[in-house]
Design a protein around this motif. Structure first.
Motif: not given
Length: 296
Positions: A90-96, A142-143, A147-149, A236-240
């Protein structure tokens, strides 16, 4: 109270020994472990001493450590916290999704996710070891950039398509047979059924470790450091951007085949195979994600 860092690292090194298929007699390189776990060499050295006390590793001639009893590593894993994977993801998703600020306090995270300080501390240490958060001087965290896009994610595969086949053909390439064999064994266990049981995060670690182990044989620090950075950014984006397990096992079989080519000394074929592997999995992963598991 959270466990001391050396004890946590001892459990993680034990996990690496077990999941990586390290055989008795395999040498453990302190510097490489420190880089892989993203910590300094001092706590790694203390962690190895803990493993030595447990009989998992022993002293090597000339210094350092070798694996003595791979099966004993399982006993060093900390007690499972079945609910920790949920808050972590959930932290990973919220960060993404941009729902968390770049700087956060433990108090705010405890309140947001309903965690005790001890459980949150364990999750934050895991995230820090994976390289997408760091502790600030004094208080807070600090995060770090990820990659987000989707375009950046696709570009990361295009970049890997350039450097990973080329690394296999580097003039200074020296095959680390023990490391490649250990990665091959881990991939074969996935093919044989473990892929249905491991978490997405564990599967990402095993697959990224395979690719990082191959590129490390190039002895080209620019290739090596570049892939490690890309893997850290794309976690993180790999989780999606996931493949279902049936497709993911195909990619693991390809890892086994690639390892076999390298172990047979067929580098040119291995480089071509790596190019085909990345050229096909990249578009596949960029396509509409399905519930499943990270691959490659």
């Amino acid at each position: 109270m959270p466990a001391p860092l050396p004890e946590i690292l001892a459990a993680r090194i034990g996990d690496l020994i077990r999941n990586g298929g390290a055989a008795a007699g395999a040498r453990l390189v302190e510097r490489r472990l420190a880089e892989q776990l993203r910590v300094s060499r001092s706590p790694v050295r203390r962690a190895l001493r803990i493993l030595a006390q447990e009989g998992v590793v022993g002293g090597a001639p000339g210094g350092g450590f070798v694996v003595l009893a791979p099966d004993a590593a399982a006993s060093l894993l900390p007690p499972a916290e079945p609910d920790d994977e949920g808050p972590y993801l959930q932290i990973a998703a919220d960060r993404l999704d941009g729902l968390l600020p770049e700087r956060v306090s433990e108090t705010a995270l405890m309140r947001r996710y309903g965690l005790t300080r001890a459980r949150l501390g364990a999750i934050l240490r895991r995230i820090a070891a994976e390289g997408w958060i760091e502790r600030l001087p004094g208080h807070g965290w600090a995060f770090l950039p990820v990659l987000t896009s989707l375009q950046a994610y696709a570009d990361s595969y295009r970049f890997r398509l350039v450097i990973e086949p080329a690394a296999i053909l580097e003039p200074g390439f020296v095959l680390d047979r023990a490391a490649i064999a250990a990665c091959r064994a881990a991939q074969q266990r996935l093919v044989d059924g473990d892929i249905r049981r491991v978490s997405n995060a564990t599967l990402f670690d095993l697959n990224s470790r395979f690719h990082e182990t191959v590129i490390a044989c190039s002895r080209n620090t620019f290739f090596i450091d570049s892939l490690r950075r890309v893997d850290r950014l794309r976690r993180l984006i790999e989780y999606r951007r996931t493949l279902d397990r049936d497709r993911a096992v195909v990619r693991c079989r390809e890892h086994v085949a690639l390892a076999d080519l390298l172990l047979a000394g067929r580098r040119a074929e291995a480089a071509a195979f790596m190019r085909e592997h990345l050229a096909s999995v990249g578009p596949e992963k960029v396509a509409e994600p399905r519930s499943g598991a990270a691959a490659s």
